[in-house]
Design an enzyme around this catalytic site. Structure first.
Site, mmCIF file in Angstrom:
data_model
loop_
_atom_site.group_PDB
_atom_site.id
_atom_site.type_symbol
_atom_site.label_atom_id
_atom_site.label_comp_id
_atom_site.label_asym_id
_atom_site.label_seq_id
_atom_site.Cartn_x
_atom_site.Cartn_y
_atom_site.Cartn_z
ATOM 1 N N ASN A 87 -65.233 55.579 11.646
ATOM 2 C CA ASN A 87 -66.139 55.683 12.781
ATOM 3 C C ASN A 87 -65.702 56.816 13.707
ATOM 4 O OD1 ASN A 87 -68.241 54.918 14.630
ATOM 5 N ND2 ASN A 87 -68.057 52.814 13.879
ATOM 6 N N ASP A 95 -49.161 65.848 10.152
ATOM 7 C CA ASP A 95 -48.140 66.855 9.852
ATOM 8 C C ASP A 95 -47.559 66.646 8.460
ATOM 9 O OD1 ASP A 95 -47.951 68.435 12.392
ATOM 10 O OD2 ASP A 95 -47.587 66.440 13.201
ATOM 11 N N HIS A 117 -41.610 61.944 18.413
ATOM 12 C CA HIS A 117 -40.695 62.888 19.056
ATOM 13 C C HIS A 117 -39.395 62.181 19.431
ATOM 14 C CE1 HIS A 117 -43.875 65.894 19.386
ATOM 15 N NE2 HIS A 117 -44.668 64.865 19.642
ATOM 16 N N SER A 144 -60.911 48.862 16.499
ATOM 17 C CA SER A 144 -61.035 49.931 17.497
ATOM 18 C C SER A 144 -59.761 50.125 18.312
ATOM 19 C CB SER A 144 -62.172 49.606 18.476
ATOM 20 O OG SER A 144 -63.401 49.536 17.819
ATOM 21 N N ALA A 162 -58.074 45.069 17.002
ATOM 22 C CA ALA A 162 -58.376 46.129 17.959
ATOM 23 C C ALA A 162 -57.263 46.270 18.985
ATOM 24 C CB ALA A 162 -59.698 45.828 18.660
ATOM 25 N N ARG A 182 -48.051 42.415 15.072
ATOM 26 C CA ARG A 182 -47.339 41.385 14.300
ATOM 27 C C ARG A 182 -48.346 40.602 13.474
ATOM 28 N NH1 ARG A 182 -44.642 41.042 19.416
ATOM 29 N NH2 ARG A 182 -42.431 41.522 19.216
ATOM 30 N N ARG A 185 -51.611 35.735 10.777
ATOM 31 C CA ARG A 185 -51.827 34.734 9.734
ATOM 32 C C ARG A 185 -52.192 35.431 8.434
ATOM 33 N NH1 ARG A 185 -57.201 33.842 8.429
ATOM 34 N NH2 ARG A 185 -58.781 34.586 9.905
#
Length: 199
Positions: A87, A95, A117, A144, A162, A182, A185
């Protein structure tokens, strides 16, 4: 390719810190102009979009949908499988390689970044950075505003909620959410019954 360039590429491959100046020889692999053109190609010209996508990406499968605008540091380090849907506002910080399998769906404003970094500011001189590849296996759905960080592998069929920040590998067939992301389920046969007329 010079020995110096080969040494820089080996450091990148090992996930060690390198600088913008050291990696400047990779600039011809950037597809900046083609990405700009893709993002400004009319929706009524799918043939041109497809041709540009093939010119931009390292590889692209069949029946791929990538809604503009999208953004990529290179583009040439991104590999998409068949039946991919991305989307709007998908960002690839590629990179190094980002490999995405078949049947993957990615919601709006997701960032996949292979690069981070160093923590100490003196090591960020000349845009010091490190890069590790990302792998997203088949049938994954990413919600999203999620961010997938360097070196992560997301296993087959998993769902990333999301707004999640994915800093570690996610096993197959799980729902994972949060910051840091994490496993909430497993995905089970019961999930076949949700949001159906009979459910």
């Amino acid at each position: 390719m010079s020995q110096h360039h080969e040494k820089v590429l080996e450091r990148i491959r090992l996930g060690l810190v390198y600088t913008e100046t050291e990696a400047a020889f990779q600039a011809p692999q950037r597809r900046t102009e083609e990405i700009f053109e893709y993002n400004h190609t009319p929706p009524g010209d799918p043939g041109r979009r497809r041709a540009l996508l093939e010119a931009i990406l390292g590889s692209v499968g069949e029946r791929t949908v990538l809604l503009p605008p999208f953004h990529a540091g290179f583009g040439s380090n991104v590999h998409l499988g068949d039946d991919f849907f991305g989307n709007v506002n998908l960002t690839f910080v590629d990179d190094v390689e980002i490999r995405i399998g078949h049947g993957v769906m990615i919601a709006p404003s997701v960032t996949l970044t292979t690069t981070g970094h160093p923590v100490h500011p003196s090591r960020r001189a000349d845009f010091g950075r490190f890069s590790e590849p990302i792998v997203i296996e088949d049938k994954v759905w990413i919600g999203s505003n999620a961010v997938v960080l360097p070196g992560v592998r997301i296993g087959y069929g998993s769902v990333i909620g999301a707004g999640s920040v994915v800093s570690h590998d996610i096993p197959a067939m799980t729902v994972a959410v949060g910051t840091p992301c994490r496993v909430l389920r497993e995905i089970t046969e019961e999930d076949l019954k949700t949001r159906t007329a009979e459910g």
